[in-house]
Design a protein around this motif. Structure first.
Motif, PDB file in Angstrom:
ATOM      1  N   ALA A   5       0.840  -1.193   0.000  1.00 18.59           N
ATOM      2  CA  ALA A   5       0.000   0.000   0.000  1.00 18.59           C
ATOM      3  C   ALA A   5       0.881   1.251   0.000  1.00 18.59           C
ATOM      4  CB  ALA A   5      -0.939   0.003   1.206  1.00 18.59           C
ATOM      5  N   VAL A   8       2.403   1.648  -3.501  1.00 17.89           N
ATOM      6  CA  VAL A   8       1.415   2.178  -4.443  1.00 17.89           C
ATOM      7  C   VAL A   8       1.288   3.690  -4.278  1.00 17.89           C
ATOM      8  CG1 VAL A   8      -1.078   2.301  -4.886  1.00 17.89           C
ATOM      9  CG2 VAL A   8       0.057   0.086  -4.806  1.00 17.89           C
ATOM     10  N   THR A  21     -11.192   3.835  -4.953  1.00 16.60           N
ATOM     11  CA  THR A  21     -11.569   2.436  -4.812  1.00 16.60           C
ATOM     12  C   THR A  21     -13.083   2.267  -4.881  1.00 16.60           C
ATOM     13  OG1 THR A  21     -11.549   2.707  -2.399  1.00 16.60           O
ATOM     14  CG2 THR A  21      -9.554   1.800  -3.416  1.00 16.60           C
ATOM     15  N   LEU A  34      -5.069   1.573   2.302  1.00 12.84           N
ATOM     16  CA  LEU A  34      -4.437   2.757   1.714  1.00 12.84           C
ATOM     17  C   LEU A  34      -4.369   3.906   2.705  1.00 12.84           C
ATOM     18  CD1 LEU A  34      -6.043   2.507  -1.817  1.00 12.84           C
ATOM     19  CD2 LEU A  34      -3.582   2.420  -1.327  1.00 12.84           C
ATOM     20  N   CYS A 143      -7.418  -7.749  -1.128  1.00 13.93           N
ATOM     21  CA  CYS A 143      -6.822  -6.415  -0.996  1.00 13.93           C
ATOM     22  C   CYS A 143      -5.350  -6.442  -1.394  1.00 13.93           C
ATOM     23  CB  CYS A 143      -6.972  -5.900   0.429  1.00 13.93           C
ATOM     24  SG  CYS A 143      -8.674  -5.510   0.884  1.00 13.93           S
ATOM     25  N   LEU A 147      -3.777  -4.365  -4.629  1.00 14.47           N
ATOM     26  CA  LEU A 147      -2.689  -3.403  -4.472  1.00 14.47           C
ATOM     27  C   LEU A 147      -1.446  -3.830  -5.248  1.00 14.47           C
ATOM     28  CD1 LEU A 147      -3.153  -2.615  -0.691  1.00 14.47           C
ATOM     29  CD2 LEU A 147      -3.546  -1.044  -2.610  1.00 14.47           C
TER      30      LEU A 147
END
Length: 171
Positions: A5, A8, A21, A34, A143, A147
């Motif tokens: 996360a 990213v 999202t 995030l 998740c 990601l």
């Protein structure tokens, strides 16, 4: 998941890009991953938890015809959700999760059937996952995979900046 996360968000900030999202089976956990990263507001704009089909349709703009034809547990729905999230937030990139966390089947699909939608500049793709584990494990893995997919896409964009890049059939 914290590391990916953070990666990213770092990649997005480096590009001056943003992400949003749209979540179904993950129920906000992707947004939570995030926003757990300090400074997330520099790149994360927001998200929609669209657990109910009606919310997918009314808020994210997933066409009723698409749901009738493919169902909500489909790559088509995941892409439509991601496109809707990007549209309503103005984000450059969007991730969407839809699938079955369990314990029961949905639309004839067993728990662990998951689709992740990813849209961005010149990119519209869906990742199909068949995960194992209990509900919490399926949600967490979804998740992490979402990601990781975005990080890989952003890393690929970095690699291709200074050299010609072939079309990988993603858009």
């Amino acid at each position: 998941m914290e590391v990916v996360a953070a990666r990213v968000l770092q990649l997005l900030v480096e590009r001056g890009a943003t992400v949003a999202t749209a979540e179904s089976l993950t129920g906000g956990q992707l947004a939570a991953a995030l926003t757990a990263v300090p400074g997330a507001s520099r790149a994360y704009l927001g998200g929609v938890v669209s657990y109910a089909t009606s919310v997918k349709e009314r808020v994210l703009g997933v066409p009723e015809e698409l749901v009738a034809r493919y169902g909500v547990i489909s790559p088509e729905c995941a892409l439509a959700m991601a496109r809707g999230a990007a549209l309503i937030t103005g984000a450059d990139w969007a991730l969407a999760t839809t699938g079955v966390a369990g314990p029961d089947r949905q639309e004839g699909h067993p728990p662990g059937t998951v689709h992740v939608g990813l849209v961005g500049p010149g990119v519209a793709t869906a990742l199909a996952l068949e995960l194992v584990g209990d509900r919490a494990a399926i949600q967490a893995r979804t998740c992490a995979e979402a990601l990781s997919a975005l990080a890989g896409m952003l890393d690929g964009a970095t690699a291709g900046r200074d050299e010609p890049r072939e079309d990988r059939g993603l858009g």
